[in-house]
Design an enzyme around this catalytic site. Structure first.
Site, mmCIF file in Angstrom:
data_model
loop_
_atom_site.group_PDB
_atom_site.id
_atom_site.type_symbol
_atom_site.label_atom_id
_atom_site.label_comp_id
_atom_site.label_asym_id
_atom_site.label_seq_id
_atom_site.Cartn_x
_atom_site.Cartn_y
_atom_site.Cartn_z
ATOM 1 N N LYS A 95 2.004 -3.027 -1.188
ATOM 2 C CA LYS A 95 2.513 -1.718 -1.604
ATOM 3 C C LYS A 95 3.160 -1.811 -2.990
ATOM 4 O O LYS A 95 3.099 -0.867 -3.771
ATOM 5 C CB LYS A 95 3.513 -1.178 -0.569
ATOM 6 C CG LYS A 95 2.864 -0.770 0.741
ATOM 7 C CD LYS A 95 1.997 0.475 0.587
ATOM 8 C CE LYS A 95 1.344 0.906 1.889
ATOM 9 N NZ LYS A 95 0.516 2.103 1.763
ATOM 10 N N ASP A 124 -14.963 1.668 7.821
ATOM 11 C CA ASP A 124 -13.919 0.687 8.126
ATOM 12 C C ASP A 124 -13.615 -0.058 6.825
ATOM 13 O O ASP A 124 -14.405 -0.886 6.364
ATOM 14 C CB ASP A 124 -14.402 -0.283 9.211
ATOM 15 C CG ASP A 124 -13.292 -1.271 9.590
ATOM 16 O OD1 ASP A 124 -12.300 -1.370 8.828
ATOM 17 O OD2 ASP A 124 -13.421 -1.936 10.640
ATOM 18 N N VAL A 183 -9.790 14.962 -0.749
ATOM 19 C CA VAL A 183 -10.290 13.787 -0.025
ATOM 20 C C VAL A 183 -9.075 13.037 0.518
ATOM 21 O O VAL A 183 -8.159 12.693 -0.249
ATOM 22 C CB VAL A 183 -11.085 12.852 -0.963
ATOM 23 C CG1 VAL A 183 -11.601 11.638 -0.201
ATOM 24 C CG2 VAL A 183 -12.231 13.611 -1.621
ATOM 25 N N VAL A 197 8.492 6.848 9.197
ATOM 26 C CA VAL A 197 8.023 8.155 9.678
ATOM 27 C C VAL A 197 7.464 7.875 11.074
ATOM 28 O O VAL A 197 6.881 6.801 11.299
ATOM 29 C CB VAL A 197 6.881 8.668 8.756
ATOM 30 C CG1 VAL A 197 6.279 9.963 9.291
ATOM 31 C CG2 VAL A 197 7.375 8.847 7.326
ATOM 32 N N ASN A 217 -4.162 7.489 1.330
ATOM 33 C CA ASN A 217 -3.171 7.340 2.398
ATOM 34 C C ASN A 217 -3.423 6.126 3.277
ATOM 35 O O ASN A 217 -2.497 5.584 3.880
ATOM 36 C CB ASN A 217 -3.195 8.620 3.258
ATOM 37 C CG ASN A 217 -2.473 8.431 4.570
ATOM 38 O OD1 ASN A 217 -1.254 8.450 4.644
ATOM 39 N ND2 ASN A 217 -3.237 8.208 5.638
ATOM 40 N N TYR A 241 2.351 -6.982 3.490
ATOM 41 C CA TYR A 241 2.406 -5.519 3.383
ATOM 42 C C TYR A 241 3.294 -5.119 2.206
ATOM 43 O O TYR A 241 2.929 -4.269 1.384
ATOM 44 C CB TYR A 241 2.959 -4.939 4.694
ATOM 45 C CG TYR A 241 3.130 -3.437 4.682
ATOM 46 C CD1 TYR A 241 2.028 -2.586 4.753
ATOM 47 C CD2 TYR A 241 4.400 -2.863 4.600
ATOM 48 C CE1 TYR A 241 2.192 -1.200 4.747
ATOM 49 C CE2 TYR A 241 4.567 -1.484 4.594
ATOM 50 C CZ TYR A 241 3.469 -0.659 4.668
ATOM 51 O OH TYR A 241 3.629 0.712 4.654
HETATM 52 N N1 LIG Z 1 4.669 5.419 9.306
HETATM 53 C C1 LIG Z 1 5.581 4.922 8.490
HETATM 54 O O1 LIG Z 1 6.725 4.657 8.876
HETATM 55 C C2 LIG Z 1 5.237 4.706 7.035
HETATM 56 C C3 LIG Z 1 6.283 4.439 6.146
HETATM 57 C C4 LIG Z 1 5.990 4.245 4.809
HETATM 58 C C5 LIG Z 1 4.689 4.312 4.371
HETATM 59 N N2 LIG Z 1 3.686 4.547 5.236
HETATM 60 C C6 LIG Z 1 2.305 4.592 4.732
HETATM 61 O O2 LIG Z 1 1.693 5.815 5.083
HETATM 62 C C7 LIG Z 1 0.296 5.620 5.273
HETATM 63 C C8 LIG Z 1 -0.122 6.183 6.626
HETATM 64 O O3 LIG Z 1 0.613 5.519 7.637
HETATM 65 P P1 LIG Z 1 0.669 6.052 9.144
HETATM 66 O O4 LIG Z 1 1.978 5.648 9.660
HETATM 67 O O5 LIG Z 1 0.242 7.464 9.195
HETATM 68 O O6 LIG Z 1 -0.441 5.116 9.810
HETATM 69 P P2 LIG Z 1 -1.228 5.323 11.184
HETATM 70 O O7 LIG Z 1 -0.616 6.376 12.021
HETATM 71 O O8 LIG Z 1 -1.411 3.952 11.730
HETATM 72 O O9 LIG Z 1 -2.660 5.885 10.683
HETATM 73 C C9 LIG Z 1 -3.445 5.092 9.868
HETATM 74 C C10 LIG Z 1 -4.721 5.813 9.520
HETATM 75 O O10 LIG Z 1 -5.508 4.910 8.730
HETATM 76 C C11 LIG Z 1 -6.736 4.671 9.394
HETATM 77 N N3 LIG Z 1 -7.149 3.279 9.256
HETATM 78 C C12 LIG Z 1 -6.487 2.181 9.653
HETATM 79 N N4 LIG Z 1 -7.224 1.097 9.395
HETATM 80 C C13 LIG Z 1 -8.368 1.524 8.825
HETATM 81 C C14 LIG Z 1 -9.513 0.886 8.343
HETATM 82 N N5 LIG Z 1 -9.664 -0.427 8.449
HETATM 83 N N6 LIG Z 1 -10.498 1.631 7.811
HETATM 84 C C15 LIG Z 1 -10.389 2.979 7.730
HETATM 85 N N7 LIG Z 1 -9.315 3.642 8.176
HETATM 86 C C16 LIG Z 1 -8.329 2.932 8.736
HETATM 87 C C17 LIG Z 1 -6.485 4.978 10.863
HETATM 88 O O11 LIG Z 1 -7.743 5.260 11.464
HETATM 89 P P3 LIG Z 1 -7.939 5.142 13.059
HETATM 90 O O12 LIG Z 1 -7.557 6.465 13.582
HETATM 91 O O13 LIG Z 1 -9.378 4.862 13.233
HETATM 92 O O14 LIG Z 1 -7.050 4.056 13.534
HETATM 93 C C18 LIG Z 1 -5.552 6.177 10.725
HETATM 94 O O15 LIG Z 1 -6.271 7.337 10.453
HETATM 95 C C19 LIG Z 1 0.057 4.110 5.123
HETATM 96 O O16 LIG Z 1 -0.393 3.845 3.833
HETATM 97 C C20 LIG Z 1 1.429 3.514 5.341
HETATM 98 O O17 LIG Z 1 1.577 2.288 4.687
HETATM 99 C C21 LIG Z 1 3.927 4.756 6.571
#
Ligand SMILES: NC(=O)c1ccc[n+]([C@@H]2O[C@H](COP(=O)([O-])OP(=O)(O)OC[C@H]3O[C@@H](n4cnc5c(N)ncnc54)[C@H](OP(=O)(O)O)[C@@H]3O)[C@@H](O)[C@H]2O)c1
Length: 342
Positions: free
Chosen positions: A223, A125, A70, A252, A152, A219
Site C-alpha cells: 500500500k 483472478d 470501472v 471498515v 479498489n 500488505y
Molecule cells: N476493510 C478494511 O478495513 C480496509 C481498510 C483500509 C483499506 N482497505 C482497502 O480497501 C479495498 C477493499 O477492501 P475490502 O475490505 O472491501 O475487501 P473485501 O471485502 O475482502 O473485498 C475484496 C474484493 O476484491 C476481490 N478480490 C480479492 N482477491 C481477488 C483476486 N485475486 N482477483 C480479483 N478480485 C479479487 C474480491 O472478490 P471475491 O468476491 O471474488 O472474493 C472482493 O470483491 C482493498 O484495497 C483494501 O486494502 C480496506
C-alpha cells in the site's frame, strides 16, 4: 562570589549589552506564534473540509452523461459499495472481480435498482492473471467511454504474521493483486481518459500502508508503494483533465477486516464510500500527503492528531501497531487450534 558565578554574571552582562537575549526571546515568540497559527489553520481547514466544503461534482467525470465507471474488486465490501453508489450517481458500471457468480448477481441488482445505469462484468483472478486476461479487459474497456477508474481490489495477510513466516503464495498474491494489477489496469484505461481529457482515478490505500505496520509487512509495503505511485502519477497528469486521488482508510467492516460491527471509528462500506464520493478533491485528514485523501471523519481526525503530534513514522506508532497485531495473531492462532480440535 565563586569563579563559576562570576563567569555566569559576566556572560549575562555581555548578553544584556549585546541585546542577544531580547533578539532570542523575540525569535522564540515568533516561532511559537507561527506554530500556534499553523496548527490552528490546519485544524480549521480539516473541520471545514469535513463538515462544510463540498467535494468536486462527479458530473466533471461524466456522471449522467453516459460515462462508465470501472471498479476492481467490485463483488464485495468497499468495491461493491463503490459500484452501487457510482451507479446511483449516474454512471454505467464495469464490474471487475474474481467470482463470476457474485458479479452476475450484483450486475442484475444494480440494473434493477438503477434502471438508467447499464452494467457489464468481467471475472479476472488478479493473483494469476497473465497477458491474456489483460488483453480481454482492454477489449471490453475499449468499447466504453470510461470516466472513472476505482482501483479498489486488494488482499491482506490472512492473519498477522512475522515477515519471515509469510507464506510464499500469500506474498506473491498480495503484490500481484494490490500492486501489479492496479498498475496494469490503470495503464489499460489511462490512454482513454487522456484522449477524452477528463477522468478520475481513485486508488484504495490504507492506514496499514501509511503507518508502517509490523506483522502485516507485505500488505503495508504494497500500500505504501501505491501511495507513492499514485502521487507521482497525479503530478504527471496535472493539467490533462485526469485527476488522481489516493484514498486512505482505517478499518471498515468487511470480509477483509473480519469486523462485522460498525462503530464511530469503523464505518460500514456504505458510510465510507459515501464520504469518499462526496469529498473528491479534498484532502481532509491526509494533509501531509498531496493528492491523497482520508475522507471518513473519524479516520481523518485520528490521522490529523497522530501526524501533528508523534508523526506517522514514529517508533511509538510502530510499536503500538506491533503490539496490536501480535495480540490479533495470538487470538487467531488460538481460534484455529480450537477449530482443529472440534
Ligand atoms: N476493510 C478494511 O478495513 C480496509 C481498510 C483500509 C483499506 N482497505 C482497502 O480497501 C479495498 C477493499 O477492501 P475490502 O475490505 O472491501 O475487501 P473485501 O471485502 O475482502 O473485498 C475484496 C474484493 O476484491 C476481490 N478480490 C480479492 N482477491 C481477488 C483476486 N485475486 N482477483 C480479483 N478480485 C479479487 C474480491 O472478490 P471475491 O468476491 O471474488 O472474493 C472482493 O470483491 C482493498 O484495497 C483494501 O486494502 C480496506
Amino acid at each position: 562570589m565563586d569563579s563559576g558565578s562570576k563567569l555566569l554574571e559576566t556572560y549575562y552582562a555581555a548578553l544584556r549589552e549585546s541585546k542577544l537575549l531580547s533578539y532570542m526571546s523575540i525569535a522564540f515568540t515568533v516561532i511559537g506564534l507561527a506554530q500556534y497559527f499553523s496548527f490552528g489553520y490546519k485544524l480549521t481547514s480539516l473541520l471545514f473540509q469535513l463538515f462544510l466544503i463540498p467535494g468536486r461534482s462527479l458530473s466533471k467525470y461524466g456522471a449522467k452523461k453516459g460515462a462508465w465507471a470501472v471498479v476492481t474488486g467490485a463483488s464485495d465490501g468497499i468495491g461493491k459499495e463503490y459500484a452501487e453508489q457510482l451507479a446511483k450517481a449516474g454512471f454505467n458500471i464495469l464490474l471487475v472481480s474474481r467470482t463470476e457468480s457474485k458479479l452476475a448477481t450484483l450486475s442484475s441488482e444494480i440494473e434493477s435498482a438503477y434502471p438508467k445505469s447499464s452494467t457489464k462484468y468481467l471475472a479476472i483472478d488478479f493473483a494469476s492473471a497473465g497477458d491474456a486476461e489483460y488483453v480481454k479487459l482492454k477489449a471490453v474497456v475499449d468499447e466504453l467511454d470510461v470516466g472513472v477508474l476505482v482501483n479498489n481490489v486488494g488482499q491482506s495477510h490472512s492473519i498477522p504474521v512475522p515477515f519471515y513466516l509469510v507464506d510464499d503464495k500469500e506474498l506473491a498474491d498480495i503484490i500481484a493483486i494490490n500492486d501489479l494489477a492496479t498498475l496494469r489496469v490503470t495503464r489499460i484505461i489511462l490512454p482513454q481518459l487522456l484522449a477524452s481529457r477528463r477522468g478520475l482515478i481513485l486508488t484504495m490505500g490504507s492506514f496499514g500502508g501509511y503507518f508502517p505496520t509490523p506483522y502485516l509487512s507485505v500488505y503495508s509495503g504494497s500500500k505504501a508503494f501505491l501511495q507513492h505511485w499514485s502521487s507521482a502519477l497525479a503530478v504527471e497528469l496535472e493539467g490533462t483533465g485526469v485527476d488522481v486521488e489516493f484514498v486512505l482508510s482505517y478499518l471498515v467492516t468487511s470480509a477483509m477486516s473480519k469486523i462485522r460491527r460498525s462503530s464511530a471509528l469503523i464505518p460500514t462500506p456504505k458510510q465510507f464510500v459515501a464520504s469518499t464520493l462526496s469529498s473528491i478533491g479534498l484532502s481532509r485528514g491526509a494533509q501531509l500527503v498531496s493528492y491523497s485523501s482520508t475522507p471518513y471523519w473519524s479516520h481523518a481526525i485520528f490521522q490529523f492528531f497522530v501526524d501533528q503530534s508523534v508523526g506517522a513514522w514514529s517508533r511509538a506508532v510502530a510499536a503500538s501497531n506491533l503490539k496490536m497485531h501480535m495480540q490479533i495473531r495470538k487470538r487467531a492462532l488460538k481460534k484455529a487450534e480450537r477449530e482443529k480440535s472440534t
